[in-house]
Scaffold this active site. Structure first.
Site, PDB file in Angstrom:
ATOM      1  N   ASN B 392       0.618  -1.281   0.033  1.00 31.56           N
ATOM      2  CA  ASN B 392      -0.001   0.035  -0.069  1.00 31.56           C
ATOM      3  C   ASN B 392       1.057   1.030   0.063  1.00 31.56           C
ATOM      4  OD1 ASN B 392      -1.795   1.685   0.628  1.00 31.56           O
ATOM      5  ND2 ASN B 392      -2.638   1.160   2.479  1.00 31.56           N
ATOM      6  N   ASP B 393       1.157   1.588   0.859  1.00 31.76           N
ATOM      7  CA  ASP B 393       2.112   2.476   1.313  1.00 31.76           C
ATOM      8  C   ASP B 393       3.360   2.949   0.140  1.00 31.76           C
ATOM      9  OD1 ASP B 393       0.785   4.097   3.399  1.00 31.76           O
ATOM     10  OD2 ASP B 393       2.428   2.690   4.998  1.00 31.76           O
ATOM     11  N   VAL B 394       3.604   2.489   0.147  1.00 33.53           N
ATOM     12  CA  VAL B 394       4.958   1.943  -0.956  1.00 33.53           C
ATOM     13  C   VAL B 394       4.885   1.761  -2.432  1.00 33.53           C
ATOM     14  CG1 VAL B 394       6.843   0.300  -0.032  1.00 33.53           C
ATOM     15  CG2 VAL B 394       5.509  -0.341  -1.550  1.00 33.53           C
ATOM     16  N   ALA B 433       1.409   3.587   7.548  1.00 30.28           N
ATOM     17  CA  ALA B 433       2.166   4.802   7.545  1.00 30.28           C
ATOM     18  C   ALA B 433       0.823   5.342   8.553  1.00 30.28           C
ATOM     19  CB  ALA B 433       2.576   5.589   6.218  1.00 30.28           C
TER      20      ALA B 433
END
Lengths: 104, 464
Positions: B392-394, B433
């Site tokens: 997700n965040d990446v 995050a």
């Protein structure tokens, strides 16, 4: 003036940091997990200290505290050595290259 | 065995350890490398046995301890699932730390065995080395236990912060230095034990404020600590193998920490100070307003079948769902249909460095189909489908566009540039995050809400 042997050991230490630095940068990122498990295994070479610690058994066959601490340390380090090397081997066995031609 | 000879043999075992790490530069040489490592260890242990005076009974106990430890270690090594690798490594770190503490304690109580002087009259230099080794060992020990508990889910991975935390850590840090100095002036057991206990305490305090997303850094950092602890003991015991290994492991862990921090664009200090991730919910207030496109396995199968290239982006969610085998089956199926399949791995995907690579290798994915971020990021623009599974965040473009975002500046995989994006996710919830991913709401994104493994299996069914 004679050089203190400590300085020699310090030199080995500092040079090894540099060796470690360059060797580890050359490790391919896909093998970073095996790198961690193998460094784990080799840092358990501390077992040599543990063996010396446990060896001080006197002739009356009695243990003192420092022998017992050594024996416990041997057990812990042995878990790490066997566990670390074997799990690394298990992982490394899984890394395979693409077979020539069609993948089944 | 003379001490000169054993010193030379210890040097050889140190060199074999260097070769073990060197072997990891490619998968082909890695197995031989591991063999070097094992030989180095065997040499070190045998040399130690040959250079000590030991009675038969003592030897018996030592062999028993070795066998018990070896047996437990072997069981762990074969039983552990690849998903649980981060926990295992954290657990192993704690053992190295504890072993260092025990050896230091033993040397403190019985310095004659190690040739360090007599009780309460240990040479100052040895005493300092010993206490540094013990202190770092204790920090590694408790720190790794906390990391283990967090990774195993026995403790919430959310950061634990309280007022004055950094101040307390600072005080304890100063306290440790003070105690070591005090110890050189007055050698007694209480001071040494106090040193170990407060080091244990700071180990806990250092790791509890660090959140789940920063785990890859923590685990690398503890790896580094375990090395420095070993080196400290190596100086005390005047053992070259231990000094070399400690330095190698210490720098290895430090480099991995650096790579992980860079992968998240976070400074090492901000990670250590902690408090990142999990709580920052203010940024995603308006997420309900935005519509997302919701797809199913059939749509996904259709899209990928008709694509000419697919890049799979795995993340921690894949590991949790154990979806790697299903994923491999899907990839094989696509390849049969003439689709080019590759995998893109972000440096901090998963819970430890290289975690995704191991999982894919476990599922028999050939390692030359798996690419690191810098080698594949340009490919997304020419790719038909990016299949994001458990990451997700990446992939969050916010990292490039919004300077206010907490992940701004983090190098991301340019998933957005591919023609369409498939997102396998259980819900719209944000990643570690704690921020929303704007990619979910794009026109070319299709959300596949399901468990990663189940969805992948359904796609495979639809491909057939």
């Amino acid at each position: 003036m004679e050089i203190d042997p400590f300085i020699f050991r310090l030199s080995i230490f500092v040079l090894s940091i540099f060796v470690g630095y360059y060797v580890v940068w050359s490790v391919t990122p896909s093998l970073h997990t095996p790198l961690m498990s193998v460094t784990n295994a080799i840092s358990s070479v501390i077992i040599v200290g543990a063996i010396v610690a446990a060896s001080g058994l006197d002739s009356e066959n009695s243990f003192d505290l420092s022998n017992i601490l050594g024996l416990v340390a041997i057990t812990l380090a042995a878990i790490n050595i066997f566990g670390g090397f074997l799990v690394t081997q298990r992982m490394l066995k899984m890394y395979k290259k693409k077979k020539k031609g069609k993948v089944k | 065995m003379t001490s000169n000879l054993s010193a030379l043999l210890y040097l050889i075992s140190g060199i074999l350890f260097i070769l073990a790490l060197r072997g990891l530069s490619s998968p082909e040489t890695s197995r031989r490398g591991n063999f070097f490592g094992i030989s180095g260890m065997a040499i070190a242990i045998i040399v130690t046995f040959l250079s000590i005076d030991i009675l038969f009974n003592g030897l018996l106990f030592i062999i028993c301890a070795l066998i018990i430890g070896g047996f437990i270690g072997t069981i762990f090594a074969y039983k552990i699932s690849m998903t649980a690798m981060p926990q295992l490594v954290a657990g192993f770190h704690s053992l190295v730390g504890l072993a260092a503490v025990l050896v230091a304690l033993s040397a403190f109580y019985n310095p004659e065995t190690f040739d360090l002087g007599t009780v309460n009259n240990i040479k100052t230099a040895n005493l300092i080395e010993m206490s540094i080794g013990a202190s770092i060992g204790a920090i590694t020990f408790t720190g790794s236990i906390i990391a283990f508990l967090k990774l195993q889910g026995l403790m919430s991975s959310a950061p634990i912060v309280f007022k004055g935390q950094h101040f307390i850590n600072l005080l304890i840090g100063i306290g440790i230095v003070f105690l070591i100095i005090y110890l050189t002036a007055e050698q007694n057991n209480q001071i040494f034990w106090t040193l170990i206990i407060i080091s244990c305490l700071i180990g806990v305090l250092l790791i509890i404020p660090i959140g789940g997303a920063d785990m890859p850094v923590v685990i690398s950092m503890l790896n580094s600590y375990s090395g420095w602890a070993a080196a400290g003991i190596g100086f005390t015991l005047e053992n070259t193998a231990l000094i070399i290994t400690g330095a190698l492991v210490g720098s290895s862990g430090a480099i991995l920490s650096y790579i992980m921090c860079k992968g998240m664009n976070r400074s090492f200090f901000s990670v250590i100070l902690g408090g990142f991730g999990g709580t920052d919910l203010t940024l995603q207030k308006n997420k309900d307003k935005k519509p997302v496109k919701n797809g199913n396995a059939e749509d996904a199968a259709f899209l990928m079948k008709n694509a000419s290239s697919v890049i799979i982006v795995p993340g921690y969610g894949m590991a949790v769902a154990q979806a790697q085998h299903a994923l491999k089956e899907m990839a094989d199926n696509l390849k049969k249909n003439g689709v080019k399949v590759s995998y893109a791995i972000h440096p901090v995907a998963g819970r430890m460095p290289g975690h995704m690579n191991v999982l894919l290798a476990e599922a028999n994915v050939p390692y030359d189909e798996v690419f690191e971020q810098e080698n594949i990021n340009n490919e997304f623009a020419n790719t038909d489908v990016a299949f994001v599974i458990g990451a997700n965040d990446v992939t969050n473009p916010v990292a490039k566009t919004d300077p206010k975002s907490s992940i701004y500046g983090m190098p991301i995989l340019d998933v957005e540039k591919s023609k369409s994006v498939l997102f396998v996710k259980r819900s719209l919830s944000p990643g570690y995050a704690g921020i929303d991913n704007e990619l979910f709401y794009r026109d070319n994104t299709l959300m596949l809400f399901a468990d990663a493994k189940k969805m992948t299996e359904d796609i495979v069914k639809n491909l057939n």
